[in-house]
Design an enzyme around this catalytic site. Structure first.
Site, short mmCIF file in Angstrom:
data_model
loop_
_atom_site.label_atom_id
_atom_site.label_comp_id
_atom_site.label_asym_id
_atom_site.label_seq_id
_atom_site.Cartn_x
_atom_site.Cartn_y
_atom_site.Cartn_z
CD GLU A 1 -2.69 -1.24 2.54
OE1 GLU A 1 -3.86 -1.65 2.49
OE2 GLU A 1 -2.12 -0.93 3.60
CG HIS B 1 10.90 -16.47 -10.90
ND1 HIS B 1 10.19 -15.43 -11.49
CD2 HIS B 1 11.26 -16.02 -9.67
CE1 HIS B 1 10.12 -14.42 -10.65
NE2 HIS B 1 10.75 -14.74 -9.54
#
Length: 528
Positions: A404, A432
């Site tokens: 956030e 990855h």
């Protein structure tokens, strides 16, 4: 945690401490050397001028000071354990190892250093004097957590024994009611006991893949059943293609057939794919059941096991459906890495390098010296780099659990281009970690072109990745397709593409002012 080496003169404390510190990426310090620097006198001179009692007082002061430090390997003087306060101080933040040797070996090792050994000076029968002192000190030395006879061992052999004896370490991810521990060095055989301590429901589903379960599945099942858990297991196909909604649906069906309820647990036994998929199922089945993690690859131990990101892929991109869902605990057993292929070890190293670049320049330097040992599965180096990488990630996650504030996005360093490469290659050509290595080179090159990252630092990054035998360029992919795949990156906000770029080794920043033509140019350089 500190590691303090106790023992009689001539048992190898100084040589072992130096090598042990180098292996573990810890700092080395010697109590005798500290005293000599402060007094500006040698140990024999201090004994001669002021006597043994004065020296022991200095020794206690130094030990008390060192006990407040952390991450040190401490070589102590032979008489340190004679005072109870010294032992208490060292044990308060440390693990005590006593090195011992036979009187004959000690005599042989010390005979050429009589001037440095005040307690032997003036004695004709030095062997008898050594025996007398050893007998007087035996009970004090036995207060150590672990004792090693170094009589017939090399320094390297002793270091290996110390590393194997180290107790588990516990890191804690502090997220209020969602806090959980990460156990480093706990054997996979102990997973049942660890799980029992969390007072969970009686049913556990183990999800693993067809590569991992034959190696460790029965061991984990037996450990859990020994603690009276009802255990079911489910194997999935290895690889990114299993990280899909269709596979998650099949697992939901299995959970229903197994009669799992809200008190039940799902344990992920495997690498990042197993962890992400299992965590996603745990987060969404019955609106959330207990999630346990036993990561078995270096990549999953240092990255996907910490932070609570779980999810599945879509054809358009990676991890586009998911959640933040924290496990009850993570058990990291470095010994599991012994069975990994060289390629899987390298992809984990890429994530470790990422952690060093974003937050710890000292750690980066440690990797430059020890990366080859890590790839050779040196247990001490592996344990150290796992802990250091996790400490970096935990610090970031605690500051911004749900992304956030924008802080957590720095953990995506190298991932913007990496995810585009993976999607373009349909998750088949590059692992990855390999894609992240290429992505870090791309981010570094953008940083250089924008004038915020020095060429010298860029070359250090590129050289370290090459030393780890990781790719720094991608082959066989269309640069245009990779560029187009960037549009689906999760860091796109209001049509703007965010990049995590390095400013120096140990510091990165989130930028939304990267010119698209520069991104395109760098991708064209990366895709050969």
């Amino acid at each position: 945690m500190n590691i303090a080496l106790l023992g009689f003169m001539g048992t190898g404390k100084t040589a072992v401490a130096k090598e042990l510190a180098r292996h573990l990426g810890m700092k080395y310090i010697d109590t005798d050397e500290m005293i000599e620097k402060r007094e500006k006198l040698s140990i024999p001179e201090i004994f001669a001028r002021f006597g043994e009692d004065y020296f022991r007082k200095l020794e206690t002061e130094v030990v008390k000071e060192l006990s407040e430090f952390n991450n040190f390997v401490i070589s102590t003087g032979g008489g340190v354990p004679l005072r109870r306060e010294n032992i208490n101080a060292l044990k308060s933040k440390g693990y005590l190892v006593c090195l011992e040797a036979s009187p004959e070996v000690i005599l042989g090792r010390t005979k050429n250093y009589e001037g440095e050994r005040p307690l032997l000076a003036g004695f004709i029968d030095k062997k008898k004097r050594i025996q007398e002192l050893l007998e007087k000190r035996r009970l004090f030395y036995n207060q150590a957590d672990f004792i090693i006879d170094t009589s017939h061992l090399s320094v390297e052999d002793v270091v290996e024994k110390v590393i194997k004896s180290l107790p588990e370490e516990k890191l804690r991810v502090n997220l209020k009611e969602r806090s959980y521990p990460i156990f480093i060095g706990t054997s996979i055989d102990e997973v049942g006991k660890v799980t029992r301590d969390f007072s969970l429901g009686g049913k556990i589903l183990i999800i693993s893949d067809a590569n991992v379960f034959p190696l460790y599945g029965e061991k984990v099942r037996r450990s859990l059943e020994k603690e009276n858990f009802q255990v079911k297991f489910l194997q999935i196909s290895p690889g990114e293609r299993s990280k899909s909604l269709s596979r998650a649906r099949k697992i939901y069906d299995f959970c229903l057939r197994a009669n799992l309820d809200r008190t039940s647990s799902i344990l992920a036994l495997g690498g990042g794919v197993v962890g992400d998929l299992t965590g996603f199922v745990a987060a969404t089945f019955l609106r959330g059941i207990n999630f346990l993690m036993v990561p078995t690859t270096l990549l999953s131990q240092v990255d996907s096991s910490a932070g609570g990101k779980v999810g599945v892929n879509l054809p358009q991109g990676k991890n586009l459906i998911g959640a933040f869902y924290q496990p009850k605990f993570v058990l990291v057993d470095p010994l599991l890495l012994k069975t990994l292929s060289a390629r899987r070890m390298r992809e984990g190293v890429a994530e470790v390098v990422k952690c060093a670049i974003i937050n710890n320049s000292f750690f980066f330097s440690y990797l430059e010296e020890n990366i080859v040992k890590a790839l050779m599965c040196d247990l001490g180096v592996l344990r150290s780099l796992i802990k250091k990488a996790l400490e970096v990630k935990i610090k970031v996650v605690q500051e911004d659990e749900l992304e956030e504030k924008g802080i957590r996005q720095i953990l995506n360093f190298g991932h913007t281009i990496a995810h585009a490469i993976e999607a373009t290659s349909k998750y088949g050509r590059y692992t990855h970690g390999e894609a992240v290595a290429i992505g870090m080179v791309g981010a570094g090159r953008i940083g250089v072109e924008m004038g915020i990252f020095s060429s010298a630092s860029f070359f250090r990054v590129e050289n370290l990745l090459q030393k780890a035998k990781l790719p720094t360029r991608a082959r066989g992919l269309g640069a245009g397709k990779v560029f187009e795949a960037l549009k689906f990156d999760k860091k796109v906000r209001a049509g703007r593409l965010f990049f995590v770029l390095p400013e120096e080794i140990g510091k990165v920043s989130l930028r939304d002012d990267v010119p698209l033509n520069l991104v395109k140019k760098v991708i064209e350089e990366l895709i050969v």
